[in-house]
Design an enzyme around this catalytic site. Structure first.
Site, short mmCIF file in Angstrom:
data_model
loop_
_atom_site.label_atom_id
_atom_site.label_comp_id
_atom_site.label_asym_id
_atom_site.label_seq_id
_atom_site.Cartn_x
_atom_site.Cartn_y
_atom_site.Cartn_z
CG HIS A 90 -2.96 3.63 1.65
ND1 HIS A 90 -3.44 3.01 0.53
CD2 HIS A 90 -3.05 2.72 2.66
CE1 HIS A 90 -3.79 1.78 0.85
NE2 HIS A 90 -3.57 1.59 2.13
CB CYS A 103 -0.96 0.00 1.18
SG CYS A 103 -2.17 -1.33 1.06
CG ASN A 120 -6.64 -0.34 0.54
OD1 ASN A 120 -5.92 0.07 -0.37
ND2 ASN A 120 -6.15 -0.80 1.67
C1 LIG Z 1 -11.31 -4.27 10.77
C2 LIG Z 1 -11.57 -3.53 12.07
C3 LIG Z 1 -12.70 -2.55 11.90
C4 LIG Z 1 -11.94 -4.58 13.10
O1 LIG Z 1 -12.10 -4.01 14.38
P1 LIG Z 1 -11.45 -4.70 15.69
O2 LIG Z 1 -12.05 -4.01 16.87
O3 LIG Z 1 -9.99 -4.64 15.52
O4 LIG Z 1 -11.82 -6.23 15.59
P2 LIG Z 1 -13.08 -7.10 15.96
O5 LIG Z 1 -12.83 -8.38 15.27
O6 LIG Z 1 -13.29 -7.13 17.45
O7 LIG Z 1 -14.31 -6.40 15.28
C5 LIG Z 1 -15.08 -5.38 15.86
C6 LIG Z 1 -16.51 -5.51 15.37
O8 LIG Z 1 -16.53 -5.32 13.95
C7 LIG Z 1 -17.15 -6.44 13.33
N1 LIG Z 1 -16.46 -6.71 12.05
C8 LIG Z 1 -15.13 -6.87 11.86
N2 LIG Z 1 -14.88 -7.09 10.55
C9 LIG Z 1 -16.07 -7.05 9.92
C10 LIG Z 1 -16.48 -7.20 8.56
N3 LIG Z 1 -15.59 -7.39 7.57
N4 LIG Z 1 -17.79 -7.10 8.27
C11 LIG Z 1 -18.70 -6.87 9.23
N5 LIG Z 1 -18.38 -6.72 10.54
C12 LIG Z 1 -17.09 -6.81 10.87
C13 LIG Z 1 -16.95 -7.58 14.29
O9 LIG Z 1 -17.95 -8.59 14.10
C14 LIG Z 1 -17.12 -6.89 15.62
O10 LIG Z 1 -18.49 -6.71 15.88
P3 LIG Z 1 -19.07 -6.80 17.39
O11 LIG Z 1 -18.44 -5.65 18.13
O12 LIG Z 1 -20.55 -6.64 17.18
O13 LIG Z 1 -18.64 -8.12 17.89
C15 LIG Z 1 -10.32 -2.71 12.51
O14 LIG Z 1 -9.35 -3.59 12.98
C16 LIG Z 1 -9.76 -1.87 11.38
O15 LIG Z 1 -10.35 -0.90 10.93
N6 LIG Z 1 -8.53 -2.21 10.93
C17 LIG Z 1 -7.86 -1.50 9.85
C18 LIG Z 1 -7.73 -2.43 8.68
C19 LIG Z 1 -7.30 -1.69 7.45
O16 LIG Z 1 -7.33 -0.49 7.38
N7 LIG Z 1 -6.90 -2.44 6.43
C20 LIG Z 1 -6.45 -1.86 5.20
C21 LIG Z 1 -5.05 -2.24 4.99
S1 LIG Z 1 -3.99 -0.99 4.37
#
Ligand SMILES: CC(C)(COP(=O)(O)OP(=O)(O)OC[C@H]1O[C@@H](n2cnc3c(N)ncnc32)[C@H](O)[C@@H]1OP(=O)(O)O)[C@@H](O)C(=O)NCCC(=O)NCCS
Length: 330
Positions: free
Chosen positions: A256, A117, A286
């Site tokens: 990004h 990225c 993304n």
């Molecule tokens: C993905 C992200 C939102 C997950 O959040 P988290 O708090 O770390 O992880 P969790 O697994 O506990 O998920 C939190 C909630 O989001 C929900 N969730 C996570 N991924 C999901 C998806 N793809 N679709 C729907 N719901 C999702 C989970 O079910 C959970 O729900 P709940 O609170 O009702 O149980 C967060 O980690 C994030 O934004 N990461 C950045 C990833 C990124 O930017 N990637 C690009 C790469 S450059």
């Protein structure tokens, strides 16, 4: 070490995204996900998906051709093509060589770089070094990815990504215009947080890796978030201090597009009003190496950019790789 770069500017931009659109609602129909969650948490409404017979080079050369036209040059004026991609057409040859052939830009040297990225930012820094040293006149830098080809469509990580390519032609500038500063960083300790485990020399493809779906990309979302909001402000503050610019002098941040959450938190930490942060993840998600140049092309075509505007680029990606750059638009 301070990395002040002189005498390189962007003289043309272009982008290309495939026609097919996958909406959040469509993903909800076959993945364990929720359309509203995707929009509210990630800022994504839909993404573009390449056709079966459309490779990364197909997106890349179209974006590249548009950037060359926009610069008022021809393919024969291009001395170097750098393609930043994590989804090359093949392991060999480089996608850049395939793009060179599709563009028929046979005067150019061509190679790929791999920083996922952050790839476009890393490739830009290489271009500016060649321009600054006088070795090349016009460098075509392309960021292009087709994550749809390496996504595991059974995992909900699939919702983050879309396919697309952006390009910029970099050429000579006067001192104190164009690229003012760069800071690039790598930290291989993060190598397992965003990875494709199989298919390389460490774990060649086999029936076992296919059955275990190890040839698909995997992401530790929580680690990406934690790292992103730590390293992006760090890199941005360093380029600000390199140039002596204050954050309120940034006219546009062209970052990004990992998720809206990471960008909002980053803007809050550095003290930049979010209106100055450009996003297009709602339409394209993304696009990895494609994000920054697609966004820059949209900004340029919107006619909002004026001479002497200060633009901040910033990216974080697999590796980890991350960095920031500042340009004065001319
Ligand atoms: C993905 C992200 C939102 C997950 O959040 P988290 O708090 O770390 O992880 P969790 O697994 O506990 O998920 C939190 C909630 O989001 C929900 N969730 C996570 N991924 C999901 C998806 N793809 N679709 C729907 N719901 C999702 C989970 O079910 C959970 O729900 P709940 O609170 O009702 O149980 C967060 O980690 C994030 O934004 N990461 C950045 C990833 C990124 O930017 N990637 C690009 C790469 S450059």
């Amino acid at each position: 070490m301070q990395q002040i770069v002189k005498r390189a500017k962007i003289i043309g931009t272009g982008s290309y995204v495939p026609d097919t659109i996958y909406t959040n609602e469509y993903l909800e129909s076959f993945l364990d996900t929720n359309a509203d969650w995707i929009f509210n948490t990630l800022g994504i409404k839909e993404r573009r998906i390449a056709d079966k017979d459309e490779a990364t080079s197909d997106l890349a050369w179209k974006a590249g051709e548009r950037a060359i036209d926009d610069a008022g040059l021809t393919k024969d004026d291009i001395d170097l093509i750098i393609v930043a991609t994590a989804t090359p057409d093949r392991l060999a040859p480089s996608t850049a060589c395939i793009v060179q052939d599709k563009l028929k830009a046979y005067n150019a040297v061509a190679f790929d770089i791999a920083a996922v990225c952050s790839g476009f930012l890393f490739a830009m820094s290489i271009a500016t070094q060649y321009i600054g040293s006088g070795i090349y006149q016009n460098v075509l830098v392309i960021g292009a990815d087709t994550f749809s080809k390496i996504i595991d469509w059974k995992r909900r990580d699939a919702v983050f990504f879309g396919d697309g390519a952006g390009a910029a032609v970099v050429s000579h500038a006067n001192v104190n215009e164009g690229f003012l500063a760069y800071r690039l960083y790598s930290d291989g300790r993060g190598k397992n947080n965003f990875t494709i485990p199989a298919g390389g020399s460490e774990m060649p493809c086999s029936l076992e890796t296919l059955n275990n779906r190890l040839h698909y990309f995997q992401m530790n979302g929580r680690e990406v978030f934690k790292t992103g909001i730590h390293v992006l402000p760090k890199a941005i503050n360093r380029v600000l201090s390199d140039t002596g610019l204050k954050v309120n002098e940034i006219d546009f941040m062209v970052p990004h597009q990992p998720s809206i959450g990471i960008l909002k938190k980053t803007a809050e930490i550095i003290g930049l009003p979010f209106e100055r942060v450009m996003t297009n993840m709602d339409r394209f998600a993304n696009t990895s190496g494609g994000t920054i140049p697609i966004l820059l092309d949209e900004l340029k075509k919107s006619k909002r950019l004026k001479k002497d505007d200060i633009i901040l680029f910033a990216a974080v990606g697999s590796g980890w790789t991350y960095g920031a750059a500042i340009i004065k638009w001319v």
